[in-house]
Structures are given as C-alpha cells and as structure tokens.
Design a protein around this motif. Structure first.
Motif, PDB file in Angstrom:
ATOM      1  N   UNK A  10      12.454  17.399   1.162  1.00 42.80           N
ATOM      2  CA  UNK A  10      12.711  18.101   0.289  1.00 42.80           C
ATOM      3  C   UNK A  10      12.090  19.030  -0.132  1.00 42.80           C
ATOM      4  N   UNK A  11      10.303  19.431   0.400  1.00 43.03           N
ATOM      5  CA  UNK A  11       9.376  20.364   0.054  1.00 43.03           C
ATOM      6  C   UNK A  11       9.995  20.617   1.382  1.00 43.03           C
ATOM      7  N   UNK A  12       9.476  20.172   2.451  1.00 46.48           N
ATOM      8  CA  UNK A  12       9.265  21.335   4.191  1.00 46.48           C
ATOM      9  C   UNK A  12      10.829  21.312   3.894  1.00 46.48           C
ATOM     10  N   UNK A  13      12.008  21.769   3.460  1.00 46.77           N
ATOM     11  CA  UNK A  13      12.691  22.495   3.578  1.00 46.77           C
ATOM     12  C   UNK A  13      13.056  23.945   2.251  1.00 46.77           C
ATOM     13  N   UNK A  14      12.084  24.274   1.593  1.00 46.87           N
ATOM     14  CA  UNK A  14      11.273  25.232   0.907  1.00 46.87           C
ATOM     15  C   UNK A  14      10.775  25.792   1.741  1.00 46.87           C
ATOM     16  N   UNK A  15      11.670  27.732   1.507  1.00 47.85           N
ATOM     17  CA  UNK A  15      10.355  28.346   1.478  1.00 47.85           C
ATOM     18  C   UNK A  15       9.511  29.144   0.472  1.00 47.85           C
ATOM     19  N   UNK A  16       8.866  28.660  -0.156  1.00 49.53           N
ATOM     20  CA  UNK A  16       8.272  28.710  -1.640  1.00 49.53           C
ATOM     21  C   UNK A  16       7.370  28.867  -0.652  1.00 49.53           C
ATOM     22  N   UNK A  17       6.398  29.853  -1.683  1.00 46.54           N
ATOM     23  CA  UNK A  17       5.166  30.464  -0.523  1.00 46.54           C
ATOM     24  C   UNK A  17       3.997  29.435  -1.459  1.00 46.54           C
ATOM     25  N   UNK A  18       2.958  28.982  -1.042  1.00 47.12           N
ATOM     26  CA  UNK A  18       1.608  28.231  -1.303  1.00 47.12           C
ATOM     27  C   UNK A  18       0.812  28.924  -1.553  1.00 47.12           C
ATOM     28  N   UNK A  19      -0.116  29.924   0.121  1.00 45.10           N
ATOM     29  CA  UNK A  19      -0.576  30.249  -0.392  1.00 45.10           C
ATOM     30  C   UNK A  19      -1.444  31.338   0.723  1.00 45.10           C
ATOM     31  N   UNK A  20      -1.900  32.255   1.259  1.00 49.23           N
ATOM     32  CA  UNK A  20      -2.651  33.292   2.263  1.00 49.23           C
ATOM     33  C   UNK A  20      -4.027  32.977   2.490  1.00 49.23           C
ATOM     34  N   UNK A  21      -4.523  33.194   3.315  1.00 50.44           N
ATOM     35  CA  UNK A  21      -5.174  32.678   3.909  1.00 50.44           C
ATOM     36  C   UNK A  21      -6.265  34.124   4.998  1.00 50.44           C
ATOM     37  N   UNK A  22      -7.107  34.630   4.366  1.00 50.24           N
ATOM     38  CA  UNK A  22      -7.274  35.378   4.660  1.00 50.24           C
ATOM     39  C   UNK A  22      -8.946  35.308   6.383  1.00 50.24           C
ATOM     40  N   UNK A  23      -9.135  35.244   6.834  1.00 49.17           N
ATOM     41  CA  UNK A  23     -10.034  35.245   7.632  1.00 49.17           C
ATOM     42  C   UNK A  23     -11.088  35.993   7.779  1.00 49.17           C
ATOM     43  N   UNK A  24     -13.034  35.971   7.835  1.00 49.52           N
ATOM     44  CA  UNK A  24     -13.812  36.981   8.248  1.00 49.52           C
ATOM     45  C   UNK A  24     -13.711  37.192   9.545  1.00 49.52           C
ATOM     46  N   UNK A  25     -14.079  38.433   9.350  1.00 50.87           N
ATOM     47  CA  UNK A  25     -13.466  38.827  11.150  1.00 50.87           C
ATOM     48  C   UNK A  25     -14.863  38.040  11.830  1.00 50.87           C
ATOM     49  N   UNK A  26     -14.207  38.376  12.627  1.00 54.95           N
ATOM     50  CA  UNK A  26     -14.844  37.109  14.617  1.00 54.95           C
ATOM     51  C   UNK A  26     -14.918  35.306  14.271  1.00 54.95           C
ATOM     52  N   UNK A  27     -14.492  35.292  13.070  1.00 53.54           N
ATOM     53  CA  UNK A  27     -14.247  33.836  13.059  1.00 53.54           C
ATOM     54  C   UNK A  27     -13.902  32.852  14.013  1.00 53.54           C
ATOM     55  N   UNK A  28     -13.587  32.250  14.946  1.00 58.96           N
ATOM     56  CA  UNK A  28     -13.343  30.928  15.677  1.00 58.96           C
ATOM     57  C   UNK A  28     -11.560  30.778  14.760  1.00 58.96           C
ATOM     58  N   UNK A  29     -10.426  30.391  15.090  1.00 53.67           N
ATOM     59  CA  UNK A  29      -9.561  29.961  14.796  1.00 53.67           C
ATOM     60  C   UNK A  29      -9.043  28.935  15.669  1.00 53.67           C
ATOM     61  N   UNK A  30      -8.953  27.981  14.866  1.00 49.55           N
ATOM     62  CA  UNK A  30      -8.502  27.120  16.442  1.00 49.55           C
ATOM     63  C   UNK A  30      -6.911  27.228  16.058  1.00 49.55           C
ATOM     64  N   UNK A  31      -6.083  26.931  17.189  1.00 47.19           N
ATOM     65  CA  UNK A  31      -4.922  27.094  17.812  1.00 47.19           C
ATOM     66  C   UNK A  31      -3.618  26.310  16.990  1.00 47.19           C
ATOM     67  N   UNK A  32      -4.431  25.784  16.961  1.00 41.33           N
ATOM     68  CA  UNK A  32      -3.964  24.522  15.327  1.00 41.33           C
ATOM     69  C   UNK A  32      -4.062  24.268  14.605  1.00 41.33           C
ATOM     70  N   UNK A  33      -3.556  24.627  12.856  1.00 41.76           N
ATOM     71  CA  UNK A  33      -4.777  24.594  11.572  1.00 41.76           C
ATOM     72  C   UNK A  33      -4.200  23.656  11.076  1.00 41.76           C
ATOM     73  N   UNK A  34      -5.039  23.072  10.307  1.00 40.25           N
ATOM     74  CA  UNK A  34      -4.539  21.681   9.948  1.00 40.25           C
ATOM     75  C   UNK A  34      -5.440  22.062   8.390  1.00 40.25           C
ATOM     76  N   UNK A  35      -4.888  22.568   7.476  1.00 36.75           N
ATOM     77  CA  UNK A  35      -5.626  22.610   5.764  1.00 36.75           C
ATOM     78  C   UNK A  35      -5.072  21.370   5.384  1.00 36.75           C
ATOM     79  N   UNK A  36      -6.465  20.474   5.423  1.00 33.82           N
ATOM     80  CA  UNK A  36      -5.898  19.020   4.157  1.00 33.82           C
ATOM     81  C   UNK A  36      -6.320  18.887   2.769  1.00 33.82           C
ATOM     82  N   UNK A  37      -5.296  18.640   2.189  1.00 30.63           N
ATOM     83  CA  UNK A  37      -4.819  18.596   0.109  1.00 30.63           C
ATOM     84  C   UNK A  37      -5.741  17.299   0.136  1.00 30.63           C
ATOM     85  N   UNK A  38      -5.163  16.173   0.915  1.00 33.49           N
ATOM     86  CA  UNK A  38      -5.440  14.740  -0.089  1.00 33.49           C
ATOM     87  C   UNK A  38      -5.226  13.788   0.696  1.00 33.49           C
ATOM     88  N   UNK A  39      -6.088  12.391   0.717  1.00 32.04           N
ATOM     89  CA  UNK A  39      -5.840  11.801   1.745  1.00 32.04           C
ATOM     90  C   UNK A  39      -5.616  10.414   0.600  1.00 32.04           C
TER      91      UNK A  39
END
Length: 295
Positions: A10-39
């Motif tokens: 039900x959640x992943x069919x929603x387009x509600x915004x959760x956050x924006x992320x701004x990376x510092x210049x020069x930051x190495x950004x991986x191709x696949x971005x996994x933002x962990x929230x809970x374990x």
C-alpha cells in the motif's frame, strides 16, 4: 517499528514525498542508494519487528528520554568521502533514512546495534539533518546476539524448510548457500508485482515460494531471511528506501513513498552482508523505486 509482508504494498504505490537529499560537491555517490530506516530481527510468521531494545528506545523518545544504545556497532574507517543533507517531510515520526556509514549528526540519536539514526524529536514539520559519510565500514563487532536459529513462532513452512536443508547440505559454506538460494530465485520463474493477494495463513513463505512466485520486495526479503535462518545463518530485514529521482539540475535527489524498500542482512564471513533478492527479479526498482508503471 514493524513491517508486514503484504501491507508494504500500500505504501509503495503512493507518490507522497518523504525527503530530499542534497549531496556535498565531490561526494562519491553509489549507483544504488539504500537509505536504511529500521532493522527487523523478530519474525512471527507474518510481521517483522524491531528488537525490544530498539522499539523501547523509539517509544522513550516520545516522552523525551533520548539515549544511546550501548552495543557494538560498525567502525568507520578510510576517512570521509563526503557528506549530505536530508530534508525531511513530516510523517516519519523519529525515523531518519540514512546511508550505511553515516555519522556526525548533532541533532540525532544513533542506534549502534542497528546502524540507524533517529531524530531526537518527531518530524512534525520540514526538518533538515546533516551527515558525513565514510568510505570504509568495519562491521565485524556487530554480533547477532538476538538471533534465534530455531525459528520459534515463525509460522509453519515445511516445504521452505526442506528446501533450506537441501541447499545447506549441498553447500560448502554460508556464502555458497546464499548464492545457491539466490540462484534458485533467479532461475525459478519468479516475477515482480504490486498486485498480490495477501495470504493470511500460517505458511505464507511456502505460499510465496511454491505457489504464487509473485510479489514485491517484502515478499522476497522475508522469504530469503526465513530460508537463511532455516539454514542456521543469522538473517534480519532492513527497511528503508532505495533509489530516487534526480532534479533536472542534479542538485538533489527526491525520495517518495514508492521508493520504500526492504532488503536482507545476513551474518557470515564475520560480518553483516547486505543482500537484496528483489534486485535479481526487478533491477528497475533498485535504481528508481516502484511506481504505478511497475506491475
């Protein structure tokens, strides 16, 4: 503080915004971005839940008694490789999606045993949080002390357990066993779909692996973790977000609810290993997130 195998759809069919992320210049950004929230190490056959300590901490934040959980966590090595700022929308309570290896957030609480971050107060309005990110992570001191290989009260899935025992007996090591099960998924005619009828029975893993063979991230992650535990390999679910949409000028990344994702961490070779079985079935989801166009 919990994730159900079916309700995440039900959640992943929603387009509600959760956050924006701004990376510092020069930051190495991986191709696949996994933002962990809970374990989620606890499983009752239908729902994965946070450990008692982590859940109690989240509840304690509501009465303004923040503290650090004093347990072994990862050791950041190799120096900083950049930083980023998270601009949160209201609605995530205390949970802050962050990349593995994040550090140095003065307005946050760090759960060492889970390597996740929490806001000191509920996110009731737009808030920003700044993190540094390190290039190396030593997770060898994180011990899966709460792991219960006996799978008590985890549902009755006899065919899944038989499959796990067969793969374990044919494998030369935990790494080999993991690879064999992922190969089973990749070659087994499985499909990715958000349109799945929930199975409320006591053998939901059997139902998915041997009948429907169709589902989304929580189905694949739950089945994988269950199989690994049946082999005697400690495994847990990690929930968060994956992918995102770049702004036209590339200045920031937008994360929406359709980027919600669940993957697996398994303990072998002396550390927690990240495993994303969904990526074998639908690579698009890992790069961009699910949306109404993915069926």
């Amino acid at each position: 503080d919990e994730v159900s195998t079916d309700d995440l759809g039900k959640i992943i069919q929603s387009d509600r915004m959760v956050m924006r992320v701004s990376f510092d210049p020069g930051t190495e950004i991986p191709q696949s971005l996994y933002f962990r929230t809970a374990v989620y190490p606890l499983f009752d056959g239908r729902t994965w839940k946070m450990s008692g300590r982590s859940s109690d901490l989240v509840k304690s934040l509501d009465v303004r008694i923040p503290y650090f959980v004093d347990a072994p966590g990862p050791r950041l090595t190799g120096g900083k490789r950049g930083g980023y700022t998270v601009f949160m929308e209201p609605g995530m309570d205390h949970f802050l999606p962050t990349l593995l290896g994040s550090s140095e957030c003065d307005t946050c609480i760090y759960l060492r045993q889970d390597d996740v971050w929490l806001s000191k107060r509920k996110v009731m309005q737009r808030e920003s949080y700044r993190f540094s990110i390190f290039s190396g992570i030593d997770r060898s001191e994180e011990r899966p002390g709460y792991f219960d290989a006996r799978l008590r009260r985890s549902g009755s899935n006899p065919r899944t357990r038989q499959l796990a025992i067969k793969i374990r007996n044919e494998s030369s090591s935990p790494e080999d066993a993991v690879a064999r099960f992922l190969g089973y998924l990749k070659a087994g005619g499985f499909a990715y779909s958000l349109d799945v009828e929930p199975d409320r029975g006591d053998s939901a893993i059997d139902h998915f692996l041997f009948r429907t063979k169709t589902g989304y991230c929580s189905h694949y992650a739950s089945a994988t973790a269950y199989v690994l535990r049946s082999m005697g390999i400690p495994a847990r679910l990690v929930g968060g977000f994956v992918g995102g949409t770049r702004s036209q000028d590339g200045d920031y990344l937008t994360i929406r609810e359709n980027n919600a994702h669940v993957w697996v961490e398994a303990w072998y070779a002396g550390t927690w290993q990240e495993i994303d079985p969904t990526a074998l079935i639908n690579r698009y989801v890992v790069l961009h997130g699910a949306d109404d166009g993915v069926s």
